[in-house]
Design a protein around this motif. Structure first.
Motif, PDB file in Angstrom:
ATOM      1  N   MET A   9      -5.809 -45.644  19.359  1.00 16.49           N
ATOM      2  CA  MET A   9      -4.494 -46.112  18.933  1.00 16.49           C
ATOM      3  C   MET A   9      -4.324 -47.585  19.295  1.00 16.49           C
ATOM      4  SD  MET A   9      -1.713 -45.304  17.325  1.00 16.49           S
ATOM      5  CE  MET A   9      -1.538 -43.542  17.291  1.00 16.49           C
ATOM      6  N   GLY A  10      -4.921 -47.982  20.409  1.00 16.89           N
ATOM      7  CA  GLY A  10      -4.819 -49.367  20.865  1.00 16.89           C
ATOM      8  C   GLY A  10      -5.980 -49.705  21.775  1.00 16.89           C
ATOM      9  N   LEU A  11      -5.875 -50.817  22.432  1.00 23.84           N
ATOM     10  CA  LEU A  11      -6.952 -51.261  23.319  1.00 23.84           C
ATOM     11  C   LEU A  11      -7.019 -50.467  24.615  1.00 23.84           C
ATOM     12  CD1 LEU A  11      -6.585 -55.123  22.831  1.00 23.84           C
ATOM     13  CD2 LEU A  11      -8.236 -53.578  21.753  1.00 23.84           C
ATOM     14  N   TRP A  12      -6.012 -49.688  24.918  1.00 24.93           N
ATOM     15  CA  TRP A  12      -5.946 -48.941  26.164  1.00 24.93           C
ATOM     16  C   TRP A  12      -6.647 -47.583  26.091  1.00 24.93           C
ATOM     17  CZ3 TRP A  12      -1.988 -50.050  22.872  1.00 24.93           C
ATOM     18  CH2 TRP A  12      -1.482 -48.989  22.146  1.00 24.93           C
ATOM     19  N   ASP A  13      -6.936 -47.069  24.906  1.00 23.36           N
ATOM     20  CA  ASP A  13      -7.523 -45.733  24.747  1.00 23.36           C
ATOM     21  C   ASP A  13      -8.967 -45.654  25.223  1.00 23.36           C
ATOM     22  OD1 ASP A  13      -5.532 -46.135  22.351  1.00 23.36           O
ATOM     23  OD2 ASP A  13      -5.641 -43.986  22.699  1.00 23.36           O
ATOM     24  N   ARG A  30       1.262 -48.871  12.567  1.00 21.94           N
ATOM     25  CA  ARG A  30       0.104 -48.126  13.071  1.00 21.94           C
ATOM     26  C   ARG A  30       0.398 -46.647  13.290  1.00 21.94           C
ATOM     27  NH1 ARG A  30      -3.214 -50.981  17.363  1.00 21.94           N
ATOM     28  NH2 ARG A  30      -3.904 -51.964  15.451  1.00 21.94           N
ATOM     29  N   VAL A  31       1.497 -46.324  13.937  1.00 24.17           N
ATOM     30  CA  VAL A  31       1.781 -44.929  14.277  1.00 24.17           C
ATOM     31  C   VAL A  31       1.923 -44.081  13.013  1.00 24.17           C
ATOM     32  CG1 VAL A  31       3.468 -43.379  15.341  1.00 24.17           C
ATOM     33  CG2 VAL A  31       2.785 -45.461  16.526  1.00 24.17           C
ATOM     34  N   ILE A  32       2.653 -44.563  12.025  1.00 20.72           N
ATOM     35  CA  ILE A  32       2.850 -43.733  10.832  1.00 20.72           C
ATOM     36  C   ILE A  32       1.622 -43.751   9.919  1.00 20.72           C
ATOM     37  CG2 ILE A  32       5.369 -43.773  10.916  1.00 20.72           C
ATOM     38  CD1 ILE A  32       5.360 -45.876   8.699  1.00 20.72           C
ATOM     39  N   GLU A  33       0.864 -44.840   9.910  1.00 25.65           N
ATOM     40  CA  GLU A  33      -0.372 -44.842   9.114  1.00 25.65           C
ATOM     41  C   GLU A  33      -1.395 -43.880   9.715  1.00 25.65           C
ATOM     42  OE1 GLU A  33      -0.316 -49.249   7.040  1.00 25.65           O
ATOM     43  OE2 GLU A  33      -1.425 -49.015   8.909  1.00 25.65           O
ATOM     44  N   LYS A  34      -1.479 -43.836  11.022  1.00 21.98           N
ATOM     45  CA  LYS A  34      -2.404 -42.906  11.667  1.00 21.98           C
ATOM     46  C   LYS A  34      -1.920 -41.456  11.506  1.00 21.98           C
ATOM     47  CE  LYS A  34      -4.928 -45.830  14.858  1.00 21.98           C
ATOM     48  NZ  LYS A  34      -6.229 -45.180  14.795  1.00 21.98           N
ATOM     49  N   TYR A  35      -0.621 -41.263  11.451  1.00 22.73           N
ATOM     50  CA  TYR A  35      -0.068 -39.939  11.158  1.00 22.73           C
ATOM     51  C   TYR A  35      -0.511 -39.507   9.757  1.00 22.73           C
ATOM     52  CZ  TYR A  35       3.364 -36.373   9.884  1.00 22.73           C
ATOM     53  OH  TYR A  35       3.956 -35.219   9.443  1.00 22.73           O
ATOM     54  N   GLY A  95     -12.471 -47.882   7.860  1.00 20.75           N
ATOM     55  CA  GLY A  95     -11.318 -48.771   7.955  1.00 20.75           C
ATOM     56  C   GLY A  95     -10.466 -48.782   6.711  1.00 20.75           C
ATOM     57  N   ARG A  96     -11.079 -48.551   5.551  1.00 19.99           N
ATOM     58  CA  ARG A  96     -10.309 -48.643   4.307  1.00 19.99           C
ATOM     59  C   ARG A  96      -9.238 -47.552   4.179  1.00 19.99           C
ATOM     60  NH1 ARG A  96     -15.465 -48.150   1.989  1.00 19.99           N
ATOM     61  NH2 ARG A  96     -15.094 -50.221   1.146  1.00 19.99           N
ATOM     62  N   LEU A  97      -9.299 -46.508   5.007  1.00 18.09           N
ATOM     63  CA  LEU A  97      -8.268 -45.464   4.930  1.00 18.09           C
ATOM     64  C   LEU A  97      -6.880 -46.064   5.103  1.00 18.09           C
ATOM     65  CD1 LEU A  97      -9.869 -42.622   7.073  1.00 18.09           C
ATOM     66  CD2 LEU A  97      -9.899 -42.860   4.581  1.00 18.09           C
ATOM     67  N   THR A  98      -6.725 -46.919   6.098  1.00 13.38           N
ATOM     68  CA  THR A  98      -5.428 -47.535   6.342  1.00 13.38           C
ATOM     69  C   THR A  98      -5.356 -48.951   5.793  1.00 13.38           C
ATOM     70  OG1 THR A  98      -6.217 -48.171   8.541  1.00 13.38           O
ATOM     71  CG2 THR A  98      -4.883 -46.166   8.387  1.00 13.38           C
ATOM     72  N   GLN A  99      -6.506 -49.556   5.587  1.00 16.95           N
ATOM     73  CA  GLN A  99      -6.541 -50.955   5.184  1.00 16.95           C
ATOM     74  C   GLN A  99      -6.372 -51.155   3.683  1.00 16.95           C
ATOM     75  OE1 GLN A  99     -10.336 -52.941   5.761  1.00 16.95           O
ATOM     76  NE2 GLN A  99      -9.273 -54.570   6.874  1.00 16.95           N
ATOM     77  N   SER A 100      -6.878 -50.236   2.883  1.00 16.49           N
ATOM     78  CA  SER A 100      -6.833 -50.487   1.442  1.00 16.49           C
ATOM     79  C   SER A 100      -6.711 -49.235   0.583  1.00 16.49           C
ATOM     80  CB  SER A 100      -8.057 -51.305   1.019  1.00 16.49           C
ATOM     81  OG  SER A 100      -9.242 -50.664   1.435  1.00 16.49           O
ATOM     82  N   ALA A 101      -6.044 -48.217   1.097  1.00 15.80           N
ATOM     83  CA  ALA A 101      -5.796 -47.036   0.269  1.00 15.80           C
ATOM     84  C   ALA A 101      -4.797 -47.394  -0.826  1.00 15.80           C
ATOM     85  CB  ALA A 101      -5.248 -45.893   1.116  1.00 15.80           C
ATOM     86  N   PRO A 102      -5.063 -46.987  -2.067  1.00 13.81           N
ATOM     87  CA  PRO A 102      -4.095 -47.280  -3.134  1.00 13.81           C
ATOM     88  C   PRO A 102      -2.829 -46.447  -2.953  1.00 13.81           C
ATOM     89  CG  PRO A 102      -5.918 -45.961  -3.975  1.00 13.81           C
ATOM     90  CD  PRO A 102      -6.241 -46.286  -2.553  1.00 13.81           C
ATOM     91  N   LEU A 157     -14.198 -37.259  10.351  1.00 18.48           N
ATOM     92  CA  LEU A 157     -13.755 -38.543   9.823  1.00 18.48           C
ATOM     93  C   LEU A 157     -12.726 -39.166  10.756  1.00 18.48           C
ATOM     94  CD1 LEU A 157     -13.774 -40.562   7.398  1.00 18.48           C
ATOM     95  CD2 LEU A 157     -11.786 -39.297   6.543  1.00 18.48           C
ATOM     96  N   LEU A 158     -12.943 -40.444  11.100  1.00 18.98           N
ATOM     97  CA  LEU A 158     -12.012 -41.193  11.942  1.00 18.98           C
ATOM     98  C   LEU A 158     -11.445 -42.382  11.181  1.00 18.98           C
ATOM     99  CD1 LEU A 158     -14.120 -41.571  15.234  1.00 18.98           C
ATOM    100  CD2 LEU A 158     -12.321 -39.890  14.780  1.00 18.98           C
ATOM    101  N   ASP A 159     -10.231 -42.763  11.549  1.00 17.66           N
ATOM    102  CA  ASP A 159      -9.670 -44.015  11.062  1.00 17.66           C
ATOM    103  C   ASP A 159     -10.080 -45.131  12.025  1.00 17.66           C
ATOM    104  OD1 ASP A 159      -8.044 -43.699  13.330  1.00 17.66           O
ATOM    105  OD2 ASP A 159      -6.273 -43.165  12.177  1.00 17.66           O
ATOM    106  N   THR A 160      -9.504 -46.303  11.870  1.00 17.37           N
ATOM    107  CA  THR A 160      -9.759 -47.420  12.775  1.00 17.37           C
ATOM    108  C   THR A 160      -8.410 -48.018  13.179  1.00 17.37           C
ATOM    109  OG1 THR A 160      -9.848 -49.140  11.077  1.00 17.37           O
ATOM    110  CG2 THR A 160     -11.903 -47.935  11.526  1.00 17.37           C
ATOM    111  N   ARG A 161      -8.446 -49.137  13.884  1.00 17.71           N
ATOM    112  CA  ARG A 161      -7.204 -49.821  14.242  1.00 17.71           C
ATOM    113  C   ARG A 161      -6.811 -50.846  13.184  1.00 17.71           C
ATOM    114  NH1 ARG A 161      -6.655 -52.938  18.385  1.00 17.71           N
ATOM    115  NH2 ARG A 161      -8.840 -53.516  18.462  1.00 17.71           N
ATOM    116  N   LYS A 162      -7.448 -50.819  12.021  1.00 15.53           N
ATOM    117  CA  LYS A 162      -7.122 -51.753  10.939  1.00 15.53           C
ATOM    118  C   LYS A 162      -5.875 -51.246  10.215  1.00 15.53           C
ATOM    119  CE  LYS A 162     -11.941 -53.007  10.393  1.00 15.53           C
ATOM    120  NZ  LYS A 162     -13.173 -52.718   9.673  1.00 15.53           N
TER     121      LYS A 162
END
Length: 194
Positions: free
Chosen positions: A73-77, A56-61, A176-183, A45-50
């Motif tokens: 993490m960004g456009l450079w990866d 971003r850093v703590i949501e991806k953590y 994308g909903r992992l970081t975009q719309s998790a309750p 399972l992967l997250d997205t940049r949403k």
């Protein structure tokens, strides 16, 4: 968790701290639910940049704490060739060629049809994002790709659909909903006088 300190300072920080902890705990909890659904399939399972700007850093953590992995993490990866890039470049082959010529190691190409796979691979894509594919289409795409690139199912994946998509043999599923719309998790802070 028990904390002690100056009541005024704790009351000042309370809402911001609780909102942050609730938000991140909600992300980790939802991620864990998705990870549990695909257990044993071999898919990741992967997250997205949403993400929320600045978080971003703590949501991806939080995604990692829930058992998921981070996508870019960004456009450079990695270079990600999407449908708008294909339109501007005049075709998928030219869009991938331009991405490869940039010197970026990972070239992710979003495809929404089976007939886009070979042109993307022939020009150097090493990761294909299979956008809004049904499980049947994913199975066919995985067979066509035959290990020549990493495969990622993306688009509209829910708790109800993720297992069937994971069982098709894709390497990754991005949600994308992992970081975009998790309750938010229900967490409170109760003061006690001593």
């Amino acid at each position: 968790l028990h904390i002690r300190g100056n009541a005024r300072a704790m009351l000042t920080a309370e809402r911001s701290a609780l909102n942050t902890v609730q938000h991140l705990s909600g992300i980790a909890t939802m991620t864990r639910e998705y990870v549990a659904k695909i257990e044993g399939t071999g898919a990741t399972l992967l997250d997205t940049r949403k993400t929320i700007p600045g978080l971003r850093v703590i949501e991806k953590y939080a995604v990692r704490m829930g058992g998921g992995q981070n996508h870019r993490m960004g456009l450079w990866d990695a270079a990600m060739v999407k449908d708008n890039h294909v339109a501007v470049a005049g075709g998928i082959e030219e869009a991938v060629r331009r991405a490869v010529s940039s010197g970026v190691e990972t070239i992710i190409v979003e495809v929404d049809r089976i007939d886009q796979i070979e042109p993307a691979l022939s020009e150097g894509a090493n990761h294909l994002l299979l956008d809004n594919f049904t499980p049947e289409m994913l199975r066919e795409a995985v067979a066509v790709i035959d290990g020549r690139a990493k495969t990622e199912a993306s688009g509209g994946i829910t708790l109800e659909t993720i297992r069937k998509k994971a069982e098709t043999g894709v390497d990754y599923l991005s949600v994308g909903r992992l970081t975009q719309s998790a309750p938010a998790a229900d967490i409170g802070l109760d003061f006690k006088s001593e």
